[in-house]
Design an enzyme around this catalytic site. Sequence first.
Site, PDB file in Angstrom:
ATOM      1  N   GLY A  71      -2.062  -2.054  -0.252  1.00  0.00           N
ATOM      2  CA  GLY A  71      -3.159  -1.957   0.689  1.00  0.00           C
ATOM      3  C   GLY A  71      -2.640  -1.686   2.090  1.00  0.00           C
ATOM      4  O   GLY A  71      -1.521  -2.072   2.442  1.00  0.00           O
ATOM      5  N   LYS A 128       0.161  -9.916 -11.758  1.00  0.00           N
ATOM      6  CA  LYS A 128       0.248 -10.477 -13.109  1.00  0.00           C
ATOM      7  C   LYS A 128       1.603 -10.234 -13.763  1.00  0.00           C
ATOM      8  O   LYS A 128       1.759 -10.450 -14.961  1.00  0.00           O
ATOM      9  CB  LYS A 128      -0.862  -9.881 -13.978  1.00  0.00           C
ATOM     10  CG  LYS A 128      -2.260 -10.253 -13.503  1.00  0.00           C
ATOM     11  CD  LYS A 128      -3.334  -9.675 -14.414  1.00  0.00           C
ATOM     12  CE  LYS A 128      -4.727 -10.080 -13.925  1.00  0.00           C
ATOM     13  NZ  LYS A 128      -5.788  -9.501 -14.780  1.00  0.00           N
ATOM     14  N   ASP A 172      -1.161  -3.497  -5.934  1.00  0.00           N
ATOM     15  CA  ASP A 172      -1.468  -4.783  -5.318  1.00  0.00           C
ATOM     16  C   ASP A 172      -2.948  -5.109  -5.475  1.00  0.00           C
ATOM     17  O   ASP A 172      -3.789  -4.218  -5.640  1.00  0.00           O
ATOM     18  CB  ASP A 172      -1.145  -4.746  -3.816  1.00  0.00           C
ATOM     19  CG  ASP A 172       0.277  -5.186  -3.530  1.00  0.00           C
ATOM     20  OD1 ASP A 172       0.921  -5.742  -4.432  1.00  0.00           O
ATOM     21  OD2 ASP A 172       0.742  -4.976  -2.394  1.00  0.00           O
ATOM     22  N   ASP A 189      -0.828  -0.264   5.142  1.00  0.00           N
ATOM     23  CA  ASP A 189       0.435   0.454   5.317  1.00  0.00           C
ATOM     24  C   ASP A 189       1.554  -0.389   4.717  1.00  0.00           C
ATOM     25  O   ASP A 189       1.581  -1.608   4.907  1.00  0.00           O
ATOM     26  CB  ASP A 189       0.696   0.699   6.809  1.00  0.00           C
ATOM     27  CG  ASP A 189       1.974   1.484   7.035  1.00  0.00           C
ATOM     28  OD1 ASP A 189       1.882   2.712   7.169  1.00  0.00           O
ATOM     29  OD2 ASP A 189       3.054   0.863   7.078  1.00  0.00           O
ATOM     30  N   GLY A 201     -13.478  -4.947   4.782  1.00  0.00           N
ATOM     31  CA  GLY A 201     -13.714  -3.792   5.639  1.00  0.00           C
ATOM     32  C   GLY A 201     -13.552  -2.461   4.940  1.00  0.00           C
ATOM     33  O   GLY A 201     -12.672  -2.289   4.090  1.00  0.00           O
ATOM     34  N   THR A 258      -3.617   1.527   8.384  1.00  0.00           N
ATOM     35  CA  THR A 258      -3.581   0.068   8.433  1.00  0.00           C
ATOM     36  C   THR A 258      -4.957  -0.525   8.714  1.00  0.00           C
ATOM     37  O   THR A 258      -5.733   0.013   9.515  1.00  0.00           O
ATOM     38  CB  THR A 258      -2.576  -0.418   9.487  1.00  0.00           C
ATOM     39  OG1 THR A 258      -2.651  -1.855   9.573  1.00  0.00           O
ATOM     40  CG2 THR A 258      -2.871   0.173  10.861  1.00  0.00           C
ATOM     41  N   MET A 280      -4.667 -11.832   7.638  1.00  0.00           N
ATOM     42  CA  MET A 280      -4.357 -12.982   6.763  1.00  0.00           C
ATOM     43  C   MET A 280      -4.555 -14.310   7.499  1.00  0.00           C
ATOM     44  O   MET A 280      -3.761 -15.242   7.346  1.00  0.00           O
ATOM     45  CB  MET A 280      -2.919 -12.872   6.241  1.00  0.00           C
ATOM     46  CG  MET A 280      -2.653 -11.614   5.438  1.00  0.00           C
ATOM     47  SD  MET A 280      -0.946 -11.465   4.879  1.00  0.00           S
ATOM     48  CE  MET A 280      -0.103 -11.079   6.438  1.00  0.00           C
TER      49      MET A 280
END
Length: 412
Positions: free
Chosen positions: A254, A223, A201, A256, A367, A284, A338
Site C-alpha cells: 500500500g 498469512k 499486503d 509507497d 481514504g 503515498t 498508523m
Amino acid sequence: MSAAPHPDPPAYPVGLRLAGRRVLVLGGGTVAQRRLPALLAAGAAVDLIAPAVTPSVQAMAEAGELRWQRRGYRPGDLAGAWYALVATDDPEVNAAASAEAERERVWCVRSDDAGAATAWTPATGRSDGVTVAVLTGRDPRRSAAVRDAVVEGLREGTLGAPRHRDRTPGVALVGGGPGDPDLITVRGRRLLAEADVVVADRLGPRDLLDELPAHVEVIDAAKIPYGRAMAQEAIHATLIEHARAGRAVVRLKGGDPYVFGRGMEEARALAAAGIPVTVVPGVTSAISVPGAAGIPVTHRGVAHEFTVVSGHLAPDHPDSLVDWPGLARLRGTLVLLMAVERMPAIAATLIAHGRDPRTPVAVVQDGTTAAQRRTDATLATVAERIAADGVRPPAVIVVGEVVTVAEGDQDR
C-alpha cells in the site's frame, strides 16, 4: 461511364534509425515543438532553420540539443539530410522545400499538405520499450484514438503482451497507492500484469488482485507461516524462494514502498541473496488521502511545510524516534500515519508542548475508497471523536489549519 477514382495506396510502415544522422526541420512553431522531442530522443542531429521559434524550441537550442539557424529557407538546405520536417507558415516555402526534398531523395513530411508529402508522421506512443505507431491515411484523429487505446492497454495490462525475450526473473517492490486501484502507477499496473507471483499486503489495493490472470499465484503476506521466525523474515524468504525458481515476483504494498513500508528492508534482503530488485514508487497516502478528502497539506498563506510522522509508537515509548516536543512547536501541517490507536496520547503530548488545543484535526478512514469517511475535530477533542465515531485503521490524521481551508478563504 467514368471509372471510379483509384484510392491512394497505403503508406509503407518503417522505423527510421536516425541516430547521428542529419534531420532538417524548417519552421520553429508549435508543429516543430511537438515533433522535436521524438527526433532528439532518436538521437538525430537536428538542424532547425527558422527566423523565430517558440520559447520551448529556443530552450532546446540553448541547451545544445539542436542547431538553430535564425533565417528562412534557402535552396540547398536539404543537401545531406536523411529526413525533413517542413512546417513553416508559408505554403510557397513549404512547396519549394518539398520539391527540393523530392529531387534530393529525402523523405519529407509537410505539415500543411499531407497529400504532397513523401512521408507521414504516425500517431506515436511508447510503453516500456514498445513503440506504437498508427497510420490511418488522412484521418489523424482516428490514428491518435487507436494509438491511445493500444498504449493504455499495454500500460494497464488489459492488452496482453507478455515478454518472451530478455525477461529477467526477480522481484518488483510496487507501491500500490492509497487504495483506489486507479491510483497505482502505470508501471506498477504493467508489472502486475506480467507477474507470476504477487505477494500482497493487507493495505494494498485489493481490487487490483481481481484483475490478475488465473495463472498468477497470489500470496497474502499476513498469512505466510513463520513459526518462531519474525514475520518480515518470512516474507523475505518467500520472495527469494519464488525469484530463485525463475518466477517474476511482485511485492505489492500500500502507498509507497519506502514510506513506512519496510521497502528498503526487503530490497536489502533481496540484494544480499543476489536477486534483481526493481522499485516502483507509489502514491503515498500521506498526501493523496488528505487530498481526496478536500484537504491540501500545504496552502499559500496557511502552511509552508508539512511533516509526515508514524504514530505506531506512543510518544513515551522508549523506542520512539520522534521529537514530539519539536513537532509541537512547528506551525505547519502534521500528517500522522498508523496513529489511530495512539491518538489520545499524541494529542495530549502536542498540547502539553505548546500546540494550540483548538488546532483543527481531520481523520480520514479508508481514504480514496468507496468506504472513505472523514471525522473533524480539534486537538482537544480528537480522541473523543475517534472513539465516538468508531474510527478504525487504516486512517490518515491531519493536524493543522489546512483542515479548514476548504470551508472559506484562508489566505492571509
